[in-house]
Motif scaffolding. Structure first.
Motif, short mmCIF file in Angstrom:
data_model
loop_
_atom_site.label_atom_id
_atom_site.label_comp_id
_atom_site.label_asym_id
_atom_site.label_seq_id
_atom_site.Cartn_x
_atom_site.Cartn_y
_atom_site.Cartn_z
N ASP A 73 0.76 -1.34 -0.01
CA ASP A 73 -0.01 0.01 0.13
C ASP A 73 0.97 1.29 -0.05
N GLY A 74 1.85 1.36 0.72
CA GLY A 74 2.80 2.29 0.77
C GLY A 74 3.63 2.50 -0.58
N GLU A 75 3.85 1.46 -1.32
CA GLU A 75 4.59 1.61 -2.60
C GLU A 75 3.67 2.09 -3.65
N ARG A 76 2.29 1.73 -3.36
CA ARG A 76 1.54 2.14 -4.34
C ARG A 76 1.08 3.73 -4.13
N LEU A 77 0.75 3.99 -3.11
CA LEU A 77 0.80 5.36 -2.69
C LEU A 77 1.98 6.45 -3.22
N LEU A 78 3.08 5.94 -3.11
CA LEU A 78 4.31 6.72 -3.28
C LEU A 78 4.34 6.82 -4.84
N SER A 79 4.05 5.53 -5.55
CA SER A 79 4.09 5.73 -7.19
C SER A 79 3.08 6.72 -7.65
N GLU A 80 1.85 6.67 -7.05
CA GLU A 80 0.71 7.48 -7.47
C GLU A 80 0.92 9.05 -7.17
N LEU A 81 1.66 9.13 -5.92
CA LEU A 81 1.86 10.47 -5.24
C LEU A 81 2.92 11.31 -6.37
N ARG A 82 3.86 10.70 -6.83
CA ARG A 82 4.82 11.05 -7.72
C ARG A 82 4.19 11.62 -9.00
N GLU A 83 3.28 10.57 -9.37
CA GLU A 83 2.77 11.09 -10.66
C GLU A 83 1.73 12.29 -10.67
N ARG A 84 0.89 12.38 -9.35
CA ARG A 84 0.01 13.29 -9.17
C ARG A 84 0.96 14.80 -8.84
N LEU A 85 1.72 14.77 -8.16
CA LEU A 85 2.39 15.92 -7.84
C LEU A 85 3.31 16.36 -9.35
N VAL A 86 3.49 15.77 -10.23
CA VAL A 86 3.96 16.21 -11.40
C VAL A 86 2.95 17.13 -12.11
N ARG A 87 1.70 16.71 -12.02
CA ARG A 87 0.65 17.58 -12.72
C ARG A 87 0.72 19.11 -12.13
N PHE A 88 1.04 19.09 -11.06
CA PHE A 88 1.24 20.55 -10.44
C PHE A 88 2.58 21.24 -10.50
N GLY A 89 3.45 20.30 -11.27
CA GLY A 89 4.76 21.25 -11.04
C GLY A 89 5.64 21.00 -10.09
N LEU A 90 5.38 19.85 -9.41
CA LEU A 90 6.12 19.45 -8.10
C LEU A 90 6.55 17.97 -8.07
N GLU A 91 7.65 17.87 -7.12
CA GLU A 91 8.20 16.70 -7.21
C GLU A 91 8.80 16.17 -5.85
N LEU A 92 8.71 14.95 -5.41
CA LEU A 92 9.22 14.58 -4.01
C LEU A 92 10.71 14.64 -3.94
N HIS A 93 11.21 14.94 -2.90
CA HIS A 93 12.84 14.91 -2.80
C HIS A 93 13.34 13.85 -2.78
N ALA A 94 14.14 13.04 -3.60
CA ALA A 94 14.59 11.78 -3.76
C ALA A 94 15.16 11.49 -2.61
N GLN A 95 16.23 12.25 -2.11
CA GLN A 95 16.88 11.91 -0.75
C GLN A 95 16.30 11.58 0.42
N LYS A 96 15.15 12.44 0.80
CA LYS A 96 14.59 12.88 1.75
C LYS A 96 13.21 11.84 1.76
N THR A 97 12.83 11.38 0.77
CA THR A 97 11.45 10.62 0.63
C THR A 97 11.83 9.08 0.87
N ARG A 98 11.33 8.17 1.81
CA ARG A 98 11.49 7.04 1.71
C ARG A 98 10.43 6.26 2.56
N LEU A 99 10.23 5.11 2.18
CA LEU A 99 9.36 4.04 2.89
C LEU A 99 10.03 3.31 3.80
N ILE A 100 9.78 3.28 5.13
CA ILE A 100 10.54 2.53 6.13
C ILE A 100 9.67 1.57 7.08
#
Length: 250
Positions: A73-100
């Motif tokens: 579930d976490g991996e799915r949200l992370l993938s969908e979140l990345r796609e949704r943020l791109v629509r608004f010109g945003l992106e997740l910080h590669a080094q600071k975003t992680r699923l633990i």
């Protein structure tokens, strides 16, 4: 509270990189207009957006955490979140975003796989880690982030140097207000040691500043401790446990 009372085994620690630098104000205004009908309020918010948001000379980045029972579930949200943020010109910080892996079963599950202790994550000025109570029950340990702790003391040191020649009672009132403000935010259960260390570090910074007032003056720490005891109240927990504050029964 959710980590303690619900089946949370994974935590998504997400950070939107350069949020206020890349945020599309056009999209933001559309979202606001969807909720706010008063055009005067919308125009006022637009003025705030143009003014910008600054904290210690830096623009603020937005971050959040989400808990999951299952890793998928976490991996799915992370993938969908990345796609949704791109629509608004945003992106997740590669080094600071992680699923633990984080929660009541994280330590046992990681040990069974021959892995180390569960990772920690920072949120709202605290470092969160898996821990146990004295009775052996799982709990979330919240401790003041070391970087926040150090940055605060550096700022206090600079301010005390600026106030170096003020009367001791005025300086004492200042350091007291700083400590009380720190305690009102960070004095949560199981963080008393960190707050106590902050109190002593604050007292020693004040002591060093007072010693620099005059080359002839000599202020031994034994005498300074009386000023510390007078102006800096001892650590006390200011907040209840999360299950007391949020455990509402309806």
């Amino acid at each position: 509270m959710a980590i303690l009372r619900r089946k949370v085994n994974w935590v998504l620690d997400a950070d939107i990189g350069g949020f206020f630098d890349t945020l599309d104000h056009g999209w933001l205004v559309k979202f606001i207009e969807h909720r706010v009908a008063d055009r005067r309020v919308v125009r006022l918010i637009q003025k705030w957006l143009k003014a910008g948001v600054l904290e210690d000379g830096k623009r603020i980045a937005d971050d959040f955490v989400v808990g999951f029972e299952h890793r998928e579930d976490g991996e799915r949200l992370l993938s969908e979140l990345r796609e949704r943020l791109v629509r608004f010109g945003l992106e997740l910080h590669a080094q600071k975003t992680r699923l633990i892996e984080f929660g009541r079963h994280a330590e046992k599950d990681r040990q069974s796989r021959g892995e180390g202790k569960p990772e920690t994550f920072n949120f709202l000025g605290f470092t969160h880690s898996c821990a146990k109570t004295r009775k052996g029950r799982f709990t979330v340990l919240r401790q003041t982030m070391r970087t926040r702790w150090q940055a605060k003391l550096r700022g206090i040191k600079a301010e005390l140097r600026r106030r170096m020649h003020e009367p001791v009672p005025e300086m004492g009132a200042y350091v007291r207000s700083v400590l009380l403000g720190h305690m009102r935010y960070y004095a949560v259960p199981m963080n008393a040691v960190s707050v106590s260390h902050f109190r002593m570090a604050l007292g020693r910074i004040w002591w060093r500043v007072l010693k620099r007032r005059s080359q002839k003056s000599h202020l031994p720490w034994a005498r300074m401790k009386r000023q510390v005891a007078r102006w800096l109240p001892h650590t006390r927990i200011c907040h209840p446990y999360p299950w007391v504050r949020f455990g509402v029964i309806t």
